[in-house]
Scaffold this motif. Structure first.
Motif, mmCIF file in Angstrom:
data_model
loop_
_atom_site.group_PDB
_atom_site.id
_atom_site.type_symbol
_atom_site.label_atom_id
_atom_site.label_comp_id
_atom_site.label_asym_id
_atom_site.label_seq_id
_atom_site.Cartn_x
_atom_site.Cartn_y
_atom_site.Cartn_z
ATOM 1 N N THR A 67 22.608 76.609 42.002
ATOM 2 C CA THR A 67 21.822 77.785 42.372
ATOM 3 C C THR A 67 22.669 78.875 43.009
ATOM 4 O O THR A 67 22.309 80.045 42.947
ATOM 5 N N GLN A 68 23.806 78.502 43.614
ATOM 6 C CA GLN A 68 24.673 79.514 44.208
ATOM 7 C C GLN A 68 26.076 78.960 44.377
ATOM 8 O O GLN A 68 26.256 77.785 44.744
ATOM 9 N N THR A 69 27.056 79.798 44.100
ATOM 10 C CA THR A 69 28.451 79.478 44.405
ATOM 11 C C THR A 69 29.087 80.701 45.050
ATOM 12 O O THR A 69 28.828 81.837 44.650
ATOM 13 N N LEU A 155 31.882 75.336 37.182
ATOM 14 C CA LEU A 155 30.500 75.596 37.560
ATOM 15 C C LEU A 155 30.359 76.958 38.221
ATOM 16 O O LEU A 155 31.261 77.433 38.905
ATOM 17 N N GLU A 156 29.210 77.558 37.998
ATOM 18 C CA GLU A 156 28.902 78.830 38.657
ATOM 19 C C GLU A 156 27.412 78.882 38.911
ATOM 20 O O GLU A 156 26.619 78.208 38.246
ATOM 21 N N GLY A 157 27.028 79.671 39.897
ATOM 22 C CA GLY A 157 25.619 79.804 40.239
ATOM 23 C C GLY A 157 24.827 80.432 39.116
ATOM 24 O O GLY A 157 25.309 81.338 38.427
ATOM 25 N N LYS A 158 23.604 79.956 38.932
ATOM 26 C CA LYS A 158 22.729 80.505 37.906
ATOM 27 C C LYS A 158 22.127 81.808 38.428
ATOM 28 O O LYS A 158 21.567 81.835 39.535
ATOM 29 N N PRO A 159 22.240 82.889 37.667
ATOM 30 C CA PRO A 159 21.666 84.157 38.126
ATOM 31 C C PRO A 159 20.179 84.009 38.431
ATOM 32 O O PRO A 159 19.436 83.376 37.682
ATOM 33 N N ASP A 160 19.770 84.562 39.546
ATOM 34 C CA ASP A 160 18.355 84.582 39.963
ATOM 35 C C ASP A 160 17.766 83.204 40.254
ATOM 36 O O ASP A 160 16.548 83.058 40.314
ATOM 37 N N ALA A 161 18.601 82.179 40.430
ATOM 38 C CA ALA A 161 18.090 80.849 40.755
ATOM 39 C C ALA A 161 17.927 80.739 42.267
ATOM 40 O O ALA A 161 18.694 81.302 43.031
ATOM 41 N N GLU A 162 16.915 79.996 42.671
ATOM 42 C CA GLU A 162 16.721 79.716 44.086
ATOM 43 C C GLU A 162 16.548 78.230 44.255
ATOM 44 O O GLU A 162 15.865 77.574 43.463
ATOM 45 N N ALA A 163 17.162 77.708 45.300
ATOM 46 C CA ALA A 163 17.022 76.279 45.611
ATOM 47 C C ALA A 163 15.965 76.146 46.690
ATOM 48 O O ALA A 163 16.139 76.668 47.783
#
Length: 167
Positions: A67-69, A155-163
């Motif tokens: 979700t974020q990096t 790996l990289e954070g998915k755009p607009d993802a929230e955990a």
């Protein structure tokens, strides 16, 4: 909801460790009970992981979303697993902090919901198993870094993802 946290200090710098923590092949090798990890996209992974808690030993089909990096400092994931009569949903975060002596401390925390037979084992048993799994993971990852096994950050954070966990 169960909460877990801890830390691990490595002899390696955080840029080096970042590559190990974000390389799916390294993660698959180091994660106890992991059969394989498949990278669907740079932010989505699928895995098969067997976990034993007492007499309950389910094998989970796991979906992970990064979700974020913030390289090389922060890694957040949303993880969901399903097995026969068992499931879990977890949000995990790890921060890598440089220490004055050149070592790196990985501080991690996770919030998890479990259901089914595995949930009936209770937080104390699940916490003990989670602690052992995480300790073994960090130990194996450190050994791979010590041996100089090549690791590449994928790996990289998915755009607009929230955990987030829903209670």
């Amino acid at each position: 909801m169960m909460e877990f946290n801890g830390d691990f200090t490595s002899d390696h710098d955080r840029e080096t460790l970042w590559n190990y923590f974000t390389d799916p092949e390294i993660l698959a090798t180091c994660a106890p009970g992991c059969d394989h990890i498949e990278m669907v996209t740079p932010s989505e992974l699928k895995a098969t992981i067997a976990v034993g808690v007492g007499s309950v030993k389910p094998t989970f089909d796991v979906d992970m979303v990064v979700t974020q990096t913030i390289e090389p400092e922060l890694l957040q994931m949303q993880v969901e697993g399903d097995a026969s009569r068992n499931s879990f949903d977890t949000v995990a975060e790890m921060r890598l902090a440089e220490n004055a002596d050149g070592t790196t401390t990985a501080e991690w925390e996770a919030q998890a919901n479990a259901s089914g037979l595995i949930a009936s084992m209770g937080q104390r048993a699940l916490g003990s198993v989670a602690g052992r799994i995480v300790d073994n993971f960090f130990k194996d990852l450190e050994e791979m870094a010590d041996e100089g096994v090549p690791a590449v950050s994928k790996l990289e954070g998915k755009p607009d993802a929230e955990a987030s966990l829903e209670g």
